[in-house]
Design an enzyme around this catalytic site. Structure first.
Site: not given
Length: 642
Positions: A303, A307, A560, A601-602, A622
């Protein structure tokens, strides 16, 4: 003789059914979560044992907080960007003198006078030690010991508690009560870092196998559908390399998660040679936060490596701050982090009982624990990204509301707060689905079916929740080529809150979604009332990220990855605003919901979970990709014009 809580296990526990309350008392909280996770013990409770009590006081002006935030965050406001000072924040939201006086008077009437209690530095908590018998009389309740079905840990708690009717408006909540937050026996032995899970769960997933052991690979843009790199992201979202150091960007991690400098160096040498070897984040240690290197494994380093490798590389030469939170003994949670960056908030702490499922208590009484409590010692960065989450169903509503209001206050200070939306589609952490509609009772099905389980803080209306997308297989990356919802290894978290009402800035987007694309699921599967907060707000790529991990290159997946990437883009916008004499953008949502055109837009993909196909990506907002992925140049133009 008064005995400590550590003695409770050996001497007592009774059935925890709240005693009848006099008519002047009203029930303040009743447990409605985690009902199937804890078993009452049947031994007798020692009424002379000592427990540390904390009363969260109601803050002033929170009813106006939304309007205050819109005043500095809405693009049509003449005060956009005129963020508050910390002094103004404290003065505005501090509890009223009447609140403090009323609670202190109530305590005195019950034998807990000034010499026995104290008001916290922030004036938002009243704290005192009392016997079990005193607290039971004070709160008209009965305590018990409960054993966790999962861990075997034992907690002091009650089913509900009451306060005088005239005080209900002055008190947010009281601990320890219904929250399973008081550990009965303090464990002196350090927890096993290999098997221990953090309080709040990171979202990163890894696919077995590494990209390569060597560090001399090239990753051309033609391979972005299988290997995501910083160069891929710059093309996808139309943003340049960083050139300035005029803003601030913060990444939050929770011990024992820790980055490895050798992994960062491997990433730099392979993918971002413009970042000098040895480049590390500014290290802000909170409540004993430490970079442990005794144990090295993906579960402990993945993690933080992800990051920081992407945050540092995407905004370099801007410095990145690492807020490393919690010691190696009891760890930490979101409130422990918030305490350290805002002294007006500081939650409860101290005493003989540690707070485990909710917040960790500092000073930490465990051997080797951090012997102080960090309150307001660090300045919040202009953008803060966090890749950890709870399930809404695991937390009391009052707890979530109080914390959500803190994100509102950080927005007033000019900080953009980003949280990843989760990796299990419409299910919660580790694919957990609720038994009951609305997740009432906080009980889960083991088989992966049931009611959709939204995450927190993703559902808080004062943060920006970030979902995940992926490059379509065989597609060349361009700034105008839309991706699809992530369905490789992970599924973008999303859905609708069971706690928070829909904010005004999101109302039209959600109404349009239900009008044009109403899902076929019933209220037994998700909150379809159309009056609660939807999430996520935005998205960014979350699949096939190449990272340096434990001396090799690996691929990781998750929101993440999406959240720190989106935060990097906002940091670059803040830097350009600084060049033009403008402040940080602060809370994003009022601006971005009015500017859908600044996002790609997806319209394909889903976020399956709980035995369903989940939601489907459609035109417009959405509940799996939000407004879509960012176009930096379009967003920059908008923010430079405000």
């Amino acid at each position: 003789m008064k005995l400590t809580v550590a003695y409770l296990v050996a001497t007592f526990v009774a059935l925890c059914v709240a005693a009848p309350a006099p008519s002047s008392y009203v029930v303040h909280e009743k447990r409605e979560t985690q009902l199937d996770k804890w078993i009452k013990r049947d031994s007798k409770l020692n009424k002379d044992s000592i427990v540390p009590v904390s009363i969260g006081l109601t803050q002033r002006n929170l009813d106006n907080g939304h309007d205050f935030l819109m005043d500095v965050s809405h693009p049509d406001s003449p005060n956009f960007g005129k963020h508050w000072s910390m002094d103004k924040l404290k003065a505005t939201f501090a509890p009223a003198p009447e609140t403090i006086a009323s609670v202190k008077s109530w305590l005195a009437e019950n034998g807990i006078e000034d010499g026995r209690h104290k008001v916290s530095q922030s004036e938002t908590w009243v704290k005192f030690d009392a016997t079990v018998a005193e607290v039971e009389a004070l709160l008209r309740t009965d305590y018990n010991i409960y054993t966790s079905k999962d861990s075997g840990e034992e907690r002091l708690a009650c089913e509900d508690y009451s306060v005088p009717a005239h005080l209900k408006q002055h008190i947010d909540f009281i601990t320890p009560t219904i929250h399973f937050d008081a550990v009965v026996k303090i464990t002196k032995k350090k927890r096993d870092l290999v098997t221990r899970s953090p309080r709040v769960r990171p979202s990163t997933q890894i696919k077995s196998g590494q990209v390569a052991a060597q560090s001399d690979l090239s990753f051309p843009l033609s391979t972005c559908d299988t290997y995501i790199t910083p160069d891929c992201l710059r093309v996808l979202y139309n943003f340049p390399n960083g050139t300035l150091n005029k803003s601030s960007y913060g990444i939050v991690e929770y011990t024992p998660q820790a980055y490895l400098q050798d992994d960062l160096n491997l990433f730099y040498s392979t993918l971002t040679p413009y970042v000098p070897q040895g480049t590390a984040p500014i290290f802000d240690s909170i409540d004993g936060g430490v970079l442990q290197t005794t144990e090295e494994d993906f579960s402990l380093n993945g993690e933080s490596d992800l990051d920081l490798e992407y945050a540092i590389s995407l905004v370099y030469p801007q410095k990145v701050t690492l807020y490393q939170t919690g010691d190696l003994e009891v760890g930490a949670s979101f409130n422990n982090f918030l305490d350290a960056i805002d002294g007006s908030y500081c939650t409860s702490g101290g005493g003989d009982v540690t707070v485990d499922d909710l917040d960790s208590t500092y000073p930490d009484p465990a051997a080797g624990g951090y012997k102080s409590k960090d309150c307001g010692i660090y300045k919040p960065a202009a953008v803060i990204s966090t890749s950890y989450a709870y399930n809404e169903a695991d937390l009391p509503a009052a707890y979530m509301v109080r914390q959500c209001n803190e994100y509102l206050k950080l927005g007033l200070l000019g900080t953009t707060i980003l949280y990843s939306s989760g990796d299990y589609g419409v299910a919660g952490n580790s694919g957990q689905c609720c038994v009951n509609p609305g997740c009432e009772g906080g009980t889960y099905n083991d088989g992966g079916s049931g009611t959709f389980n939204p995450s927190f803080p993703g559902t808080c209306p004062y943060i920006t929740s970030v979902g995940a997308t992926q490059v379509k297989s065989g597609t060349a990356v361009t700034a105008t080529q839309p991706e699809e919802a992530c369905e490789t290894v992970i599924y973008s978290g999303g859905g609708f809150s069971n706690v928070f009402p829909i904010p005004a800035y999101q109302l039209l987007a959600v109404e349009a979604y239900f009008l044009l694309h109403k899902p076929t699921y019933t209220s037994a599967q998700y909150n379809n009332s159309r009056v609660t907060r939807g999430f996520p707000d935005v998205s960014a790529n979350g699949a096939n990220y190449v990272i340096g991990i434990n001396g090799q290159l690996g691929l990781v997946y998750g929101t993440s990855a999406s959240s720190p990437t989106f935060g990097s883009i906002i940091t670059l916008i803040n830097e350009q605003r600084a060049v033009n004499g403008k402040g940080s953008v602060g809370f994003l949502n009022p601006v971005i919901y009015l500017n859908h055109g600044a996002f790609n837009d997806i319209t394909s993909g889903g976020n399956q979970g709980c035995g369903t196909a989940g939601f489907t990506a459609v035109a417009g907002w959405d509940p799996l990709t939000g407004l879509g992925t960012p176009n930096y140049q379009k967003l920059l133009k908008i923010y430079l014009a405000i």
